[in-house]
Design an enzyme around this catalytic site. Structure first.
Site, PDB file in Angstrom:
ATOM      1  N   CYS A 266      -6.680  -0.095   5.519  1.00 30.43           N
ATOM      2  CA  CYS A 266      -5.821   1.089   5.375  1.00 30.43           C
ATOM      3  C   CYS A 266      -5.744   1.646   3.963  1.00 30.43           C
ATOM      4  O   CYS A 266      -6.064   2.818   3.746  1.00 30.43           O
ATOM      5  CB  CYS A 266      -4.408   0.759   5.842  1.00 30.43           C
ATOM      6  SG  CYS A 266      -4.333   0.615   7.625  1.00 30.43           S
TER       7      CYS A 266
HETATM    8  C1  UDX Z   1      -1.038  -1.895   5.112  1.00 28.99           C
HETATM    9  C2  UDX Z   1       0.395  -1.354   5.215  1.00 28.99           C
HETATM   10  O1  UDX Z   1       1.303  -2.350   4.709  1.00 28.99           O
HETATM   11  C3  UDX Z   1       0.744  -0.990   6.645  1.00 28.99           C
HETATM   12  O2  UDX Z   1       2.034  -0.399   6.699  1.00 28.99           O
HETATM   13  C4  UDX Z   1      -0.307  -0.001   7.155  1.00 28.99           C
HETATM   14  O3  UDX Z   1      -0.061   0.308   8.525  1.00 28.99           O
HETATM   15  C5  UDX Z   1      -1.716  -0.548   7.000  1.00 28.99           C
HETATM   16  O4  UDX Z   1      -1.936  -0.925   5.633  1.00 28.99           O
HETATM   17  P1  UDX Z   1      -2.284  -4.193   5.673  1.00 28.99           P
HETATM   18  O5  UDX Z   1      -3.489  -3.526   5.091  1.00 28.99           O
HETATM   19  O6  UDX Z   1      -2.387  -4.915   6.955  1.00 28.99           O
HETATM   20  O7  UDX Z   1      -1.112  -3.105   5.856  1.00 28.99           O
HETATM   21  O8  UDX Z   1      -1.762  -5.276   4.615  1.00 28.99           O
HETATM   22  P2  UDX Z   1      -0.690  -5.371   3.420  1.00 28.99           P
HETATM   23  O9  UDX Z   1       0.134  -6.564   3.647  1.00 28.99           O
HETATM   24  O10 UDX Z   1       0.017  -4.099   3.206  1.00 28.99           O
HETATM   25  O11 UDX Z   1      -1.656  -5.681   2.180  1.00 28.99           O
HETATM   26  C6  UDX Z   1      -2.707  -4.793   1.795  1.00 28.99           C
HETATM   27  C7  UDX Z   1      -3.427  -5.321   0.588  1.00 28.99           C
HETATM   28  O12 UDX Z   1      -2.600  -5.219  -0.556  1.00 28.99           O
HETATM   29  C8  UDX Z   1      -3.837  -6.796   0.683  1.00 28.99           C
HETATM   30  O13 UDX Z   1      -5.132  -6.949   0.146  1.00 28.99           O
HETATM   31  C9  UDX Z   1      -2.810  -7.510  -0.177  1.00 28.99           C
HETATM   32  O14 UDX Z   1      -3.305  -8.697  -0.738  1.00 28.99           O
HETATM   33  C10 UDX Z   1      -2.545  -6.467  -1.256  1.00 28.99           C
HETATM   34  N1  UDX Z   1      -1.226  -6.581  -1.893  1.00 28.99           N
HETATM   35  C11 UDX Z   1      -0.097  -6.386  -1.160  1.00 28.99           C
HETATM   36  C12 UDX Z   1      -1.135  -6.858  -3.247  1.00 28.99           C
HETATM   37  O15 UDX Z   1      -2.153  -7.024  -3.932  1.00 28.99           O
HETATM   38  N2  UDX Z   1       0.100  -6.921  -3.836  1.00 28.99           N
HETATM   39  C13 UDX Z   1       1.248  -6.722  -3.142  1.00 28.99           C
HETATM   40  O16 UDX Z   1       2.321  -6.785  -3.754  1.00 28.99           O
HETATM   41  C14 UDX Z   1       1.148  -6.447  -1.752  1.00 28.99           C
END
Ligand code: UDX
Length: 436
Positions: A266
């Protein structure tokens, strides 16, 4: 209500299960028979906690069925959700091939169907797509106009992989973008059992809400990452800084975890599509450009610090722990493990990887010389240096004293408790830089 869902991926399947759980009759449609066969057999076509159990429950309750026949599924339902993929093209624009063919087929099926039918866009689409592209296609192919016989809505999905079932059953909010009161009322009733806040808006605003939410979350992460590189030089820890920052209720502590960057299906795709849309409209996007640029710096930065600390990485046995883009999924789309592995390879390291679920998916993209361990303990016994890229819980429980061969650990996700590594050099991104 009778629901048909086009697309049996994360969004389609978990939306279908949530609607089955709240008392509806759901039929899942996909062109990939293998995915439907998995559901028929009571298993998820992808790894996602809690989904197998829900499939089994609703296969036996009779609330969940599958078919490759889109026309029959639409005919036998009152509401159709479009939940097919909208991947990025090379230039960052959204590939609308699947939503367009779904819209045409839905329109065809509606030609011979009696009564009112509602079509809901669930896929993430560029603002304007549902109303300006999908609606006319359905109208043209069905011979009906949006109004009393045809409802059109856009309801974006906000679920997180790894927590998809929870998020589908307990969303923070449900956004219903429609121009028609009747369509709003039907969807309001459909989503009422989820007991979440409901926001009514128009389809294009709903689409923009999804892009804006994902872009802002990605911005928070990139901001934390940029700050983390400054903190490393200043000699303070970005996690301590962000703890203080996140206490401000206007900011919130969420999505401020600095590390090796964001991946997944996403954030990268949606930020790119929004930038592309802005470019088309002649709007400069220095913030969004920076979000992506900054995200690309992090994997190389992790490897560079390792190279400097170790005095080079040539022939060093480097183990990448975690290949999925985040824990609790086997999804490797835009995973940060890939640029980490490539950087290591380009510096002459001997690279190996481990992941509890995602190795097979990762293999297809991996540098050709990279090898893989099925068991992380074997990998740890082999490695000179460890790069932690995905924070699977089992990595937090490693007993490091059992691996005297390991000279250093570079933690890209703040996963390891420093007290648990006594005789091994340890550095976590966002903490003061180690001495070379
Ligand atoms: C995300 C959105 O949270 C969700 O609402 C949308 O529908 C789809 O995209 P997702 O991609 O499943 O969801 O995972 P998420 O938990 O949001 O993490 C995305 C990425 O960001 C991961 O690689 C995670 O490691 C990274 N991340 C997340 C960070 O590096 N730091 C953070 O503080 C949070």
């Amino acid at each position: 209500m009778r629901i048909s869902i086009i697309g049996c991926g994360y969004v389609g399947l978990t939306t279908g299960l949530a609607l089955a759980e709240t008392g509806n009759q759901v039929v899942l449609v996909d062109v990939v028979e293998e995915k439907l066969r998995a559901v028929e057999e009571g298993r998820s076509p992808f790894y996602e906690p809690g989904v197998d159990e829900m499939i089994l429950k609703h296969r036996s309750s009779g609330a969940l069925s599958t078919t490759t026949d889109l026309g029959r599924a639409v005919e036998g339902s009152d509401i159709t959700f479009i939940a097919v993929g909208t991947p990025s093209r090379e230039d960052g624009s959204m590939d609308d091939t699947f939503i367009i063919s779904a819209a045409k087929e839905i329109g065809d099926a509606l030609k011979t169907k009696d009564g009112r039918h509602v079509v809901v866009m669930k896929s993430t689409v560029v603002p304007g797509t549902t109303w300006n592209t999908i609606r006319p296609l359905i109208e043209e192919n069905s011979g009906r106009k949006a109004g009393p016989l045809l409802g059109i809505a856009m309801c974006p999905e906000f679920l997180r992989e790894g927590a998809a079932m929870h998020d589908s059953l307990h969303p923070d909010r449900v956004v219903i973008g429609t121009m028609e009161d009747e369509t709003f009322e039907v969807l309001d009733r459909l989503f009422a059992p989820l007991d979440s806040r409901i926001l009514r808006t128009d389809p294009t605003t709903a689409e923009m809400i999804k892009y804006a939410s994902n872009s802002l979350l990605a911005t928070k992460i990139s901001f934390a990452n940029e700050l983390s590189r400054i903190c490393e030089r200043v000699g303070v820890d970005v996690y301590d800084v962000m703890e203080g920052v996140g206490m401000d209720s206007r900011i919130s502590p969420q999505f401020l975890r600095a590390g090796v960057g964001f991946g997944g299906s996403c954030f990268p795709k949606d930020v790119s599509a929004l930038r592309y849309l802005a470019r088309e409209k002649g709007v400069p996007t220095p913030i969004l450009d920076g979000v992506m640029e900054n995200n690309e710096i992090q994997p190389g930065h992790l490897v560079q610090v390792a190279e400097r600390t170790m005095g080079g990485l040539k022939d060093v046995k480097a183990l990448v722990l975690g290949l999925a883009f985040k824990p609790d999924t086997d999804d490797v789309r835009f995973t940060r493990s890939l640029p980490v592995a490539r950087h290591l390879s380009s510096l002459g390291a001997r690279v190996a990887g481990h992941d509890p679920k995602a190795t097979e998916n990762f293999r297809k993209e991996a540098p050709p010389e990279m090898s893989f361990f099925d068991d992380h303990e074997e990998g740890l016994s082999w490695a000179d240096v460890v790069f932690l890229v995905t924070e699977w819980p089992e990595y937090a429980a490693i007993e490091w004293e059992r691996y005297p061969n390991i000279r250093a650990i570079f933690d890209g996700r703040r996963t390891i408790e420093p007290a648990s590594v006594k005789d091994i050099a340890y550095w976590s991104m966002g903490s003061p830089l180690p001495e070379p």
